[in-house]
Design an enzyme around this catalytic site. Sequence first.
Site, mmCIF file in Angstrom:
data_model
loop_
_atom_site.group_PDB
_atom_site.id
_atom_site.type_symbol
_atom_site.label_atom_id
_atom_site.label_comp_id
_atom_site.label_asym_id
_atom_site.label_seq_id
_atom_site.Cartn_x
_atom_site.Cartn_y
_atom_site.Cartn_z
ATOM 1 N N ASN A 57 56.097 84.685 61.813
ATOM 2 C CA ASN A 57 56.060 84.628 63.269
ATOM 3 C C ASN A 57 55.040 85.671 63.703
ATOM 4 O O ASN A 57 55.298 86.868 63.597
ATOM 5 C CB ASN A 57 57.435 84.934 63.869
ATOM 6 C CG ASN A 57 57.411 84.965 65.389
ATOM 7 O OD1 ASN A 57 56.361 84.891 66.020
ATOM 8 N ND2 ASN A 57 58.572 85.091 65.984
ATOM 9 N N LYS A 116 54.221 86.897 66.386
ATOM 10 C CA LYS A 116 54.643 87.812 67.448
ATOM 11 C C LYS A 116 55.523 88.947 66.924
ATOM 12 O O LYS A 116 55.816 89.886 67.641
ATOM 13 C CB LYS A 116 55.383 87.048 68.543
ATOM 14 C CG LYS A 116 54.491 86.088 69.301
ATOM 15 C CD LYS A 116 55.250 85.384 70.399
ATOM 16 C CE LYS A 116 54.328 84.423 71.144
ATOM 17 N NZ LYS A 116 55.040 83.723 72.202
ATOM 18 N N CYS A 117 55.946 88.862 65.674
ATOM 19 C CA CYS A 117 56.865 89.837 65.072
ATOM 20 C C CYS A 117 56.086 90.898 64.293
ATOM 21 O O CYS A 117 55.307 90.570 63.397
ATOM 22 C CB CYS A 117 57.836 89.105 64.147
ATOM 23 S SG CYS A 117 58.880 90.204 63.172
ATOM 24 N N SER A 118 56.326 92.171 64.611
ATOM 25 C CA SER A 118 55.601 93.255 63.933
ATOM 26 C C SER A 118 55.926 93.307 62.440
ATOM 27 O O SER A 118 55.046 93.576 61.625
ATOM 28 C CB SER A 118 55.906 94.596 64.594
ATOM 29 O OG SER A 118 57.278 94.911 64.485
ATOM 30 N N ARG A 133 53.975 90.530 60.804
ATOM 31 C CA ARG A 133 52.551 90.884 60.724
ATOM 32 C C ARG A 133 52.310 91.911 59.620
ATOM 33 O O ARG A 133 51.310 91.847 58.911
ATOM 34 C CB ARG A 133 52.046 91.404 62.066
ATOM 35 C CG ARG A 133 51.937 90.327 63.128
ATOM 36 C CD ARG A 133 51.171 90.802 64.362
ATOM 37 N NE ARG A 133 51.630 92.068 64.891
ATOM 38 C CZ ARG A 133 52.558 92.221 65.842
ATOM 39 N NH1 ARG A 133 53.134 91.155 66.370
ATOM 40 N NH2 ARG A 133 52.887 93.424 66.283
#
Length: 120
Positions: free
Chosen positions: A9, A11-13, A16
């Site tokens: 995802n 948007k997820c740190s 990433r």
Amino acid sequence: MAEVEIWHNPKCSKSRAAKSVLDDTGAEYTERRYLDNPPSAAEIRDVLGKLGLEPWDITRTAEAEAKELGVSGWGRTAADRNRWIEALAAHPRLIQRPIVFTADGRAILARDEDALGELR
């Protein structure tokens, strides 16, 4: 040898960070944006087996969807397992991320430094 895959995802740190580790190591991998391409109940059962976890262990219980479903009140027994798996398949946002499938057939819930270390 199996291919490396990350359920990602962007948007997820944490997701990433795991993807960055894969990039830094030069690993070839497939990125599966699991919110756009949700796993089936069978795939979730498979990943649970590879992780050695139960569905409630990989459920994001603080998500609004989890609260709407009332998962915090659900049982956590073998008899309840299928209900959790079906909820994860129907609401992929509830799946903890990222999950990385390694070339040797394992799966890693890559949310912390120890797990990220397994990817290096």
